[in-house]
Design an enzyme around this catalytic site. Structure first.
Site, PDB file in Angstrom:
ATOM      1  N   CYS A 163     -29.361 -45.020 -68.925  1.00  0.00           N
ATOM      2  CA  CYS A 163     -28.262 -45.891 -68.530  1.00  0.00           C
ATOM      3  C   CYS A 163     -28.034 -46.889 -69.665  1.00  0.00           C
ATOM      4  CB  CYS A 163     -28.614 -46.617 -67.234  1.00  0.00           C
ATOM      5  SG  CYS A 163     -27.374 -47.838 -66.744  1.00  0.00           S
ATOM      6  N   CYS A 194     -25.929 -45.394 -61.439  1.00  0.00           N
ATOM      7  CA  CYS A 194     -27.329 -45.638 -61.770  1.00  0.00           C
ATOM      8  C   CYS A 194     -28.042 -46.209 -60.551  1.00  0.00           C
ATOM      9  CB  CYS A 194     -27.415 -46.614 -62.944  1.00  0.00           C
ATOM     10  SG  CYS A 194     -29.109 -47.095 -63.365  1.00  0.00           S
ATOM     11  N   CYS A 235     -29.076 -50.135 -61.543  1.00  0.00           N
ATOM     12  CA  CYS A 235     -28.093 -51.211 -61.753  1.00  0.00           C
ATOM     13  C   CYS A 235     -26.707 -50.943 -61.186  1.00  0.00           C
ATOM     14  CB  CYS A 235     -27.992 -51.552 -63.237  1.00  0.00           C
ATOM     15  SG  CYS A 235     -27.081 -50.340 -64.226  1.00  0.00           S
ATOM     16  N   CYS A 287     -28.482 -33.015 -67.632  1.00  0.00           N
ATOM     17  CA  CYS A 287     -29.430 -32.602 -66.598  1.00  0.00           C
ATOM     18  C   CYS A 287     -30.088 -33.862 -66.039  1.00  0.00           C
ATOM     19  CB  CYS A 287     -30.450 -31.667 -67.244  1.00  0.00           C
ATOM     20  SG  CYS A 287     -31.618 -30.964 -66.094  1.00  0.00           S
ATOM     21  N   CYS A 296     -28.934 -50.719 -68.142  1.00  0.00           N
ATOM     22  CA  CYS A 296     -30.288 -51.161 -67.761  1.00  0.00           C
ATOM     23  C   CYS A 296     -31.399 -50.357 -68.422  1.00  0.00           C
ATOM     24  CB  CYS A 296     -30.441 -51.161 -66.249  1.00  0.00           C
ATOM     25  SG  CYS A 296     -30.520 -49.508 -65.523  1.00  0.00           S
TER      26      CYS A 296
END
Length: 155
Positions: free
Chosen positions: A103, A54, A57, A126, A106
């Site tokens: 995510c 991510c 985070c 995607c 976060c």
């Protein structure tokens, strides 16, 4: 290898500090659920071995061994790093019915999930490239939240 990552959301001050590192395009996509243009993103043609984390985070989200060329113009994966690192949400924006993926730590917008991927899952995650950071195999994963859960694990 089974590695556990702390999925506790960043504190408000940590989140503020992480958001301060984003550019305008990253903020638009990660925080406002935007989409980058197809076929002109930095990770579409990345064929290196490693882990995609991510951007906000640092949580591991996808591994290169699950990446495939979908022809859609965005990086695509047939399965996540682990299902607990991805949160799915019903999305009816723009007159479409889709599954948004975020995510799990976060809550940053990553992209969308479609049921048209290759075997063995037949799923296509995607992704927006700006939602991800690529970490090459053999490199320590980032520890943006200073929790120590990423510092001993190499991709």
């Amino acid at each position: 290898m089974n590695v556990t990552f702390d999925l506790t959301p960043p504190s408000p001050s940590q989140r503020e500090a992480l958001i301060a590192t984003l550019n305008a395009e990253e903020r638009r996509i990660l925080l406002q659920h935007g989409t980058e243009a197809p076929f002109c993103n930095r990770l579409l043609d990345n064929n290196q071995l490693g882990t995609y984390t991510c951007r906000l985070c640092g949580l591991p989200l996808f591994h290169s061994n699950a990446k495939f060329k979908s022809g859609t113009g965005w990086p695509s994966f047939f399965e996540p790093y682990t299902h607990t690192h991805i949160r799915k949400q019903h999305d009816t924006s723009h007159g479409m019915i889709r599954t948004e993926i975020l995510c799990a730590r976060c809550n940053s917008h990553l992209g969308h999930l479609f049921p048209d991927g290759p075997p063995p899952t037949y799923e296509r995650y995607c992704l927006n490239s700006v939602s991800l950071t690529f970490i090459p195999t053999g490199t320590l994963l980032p520890d943006q939240l200073h929790r120590g859960d990423n510092t001993t694990y190499r991709t």
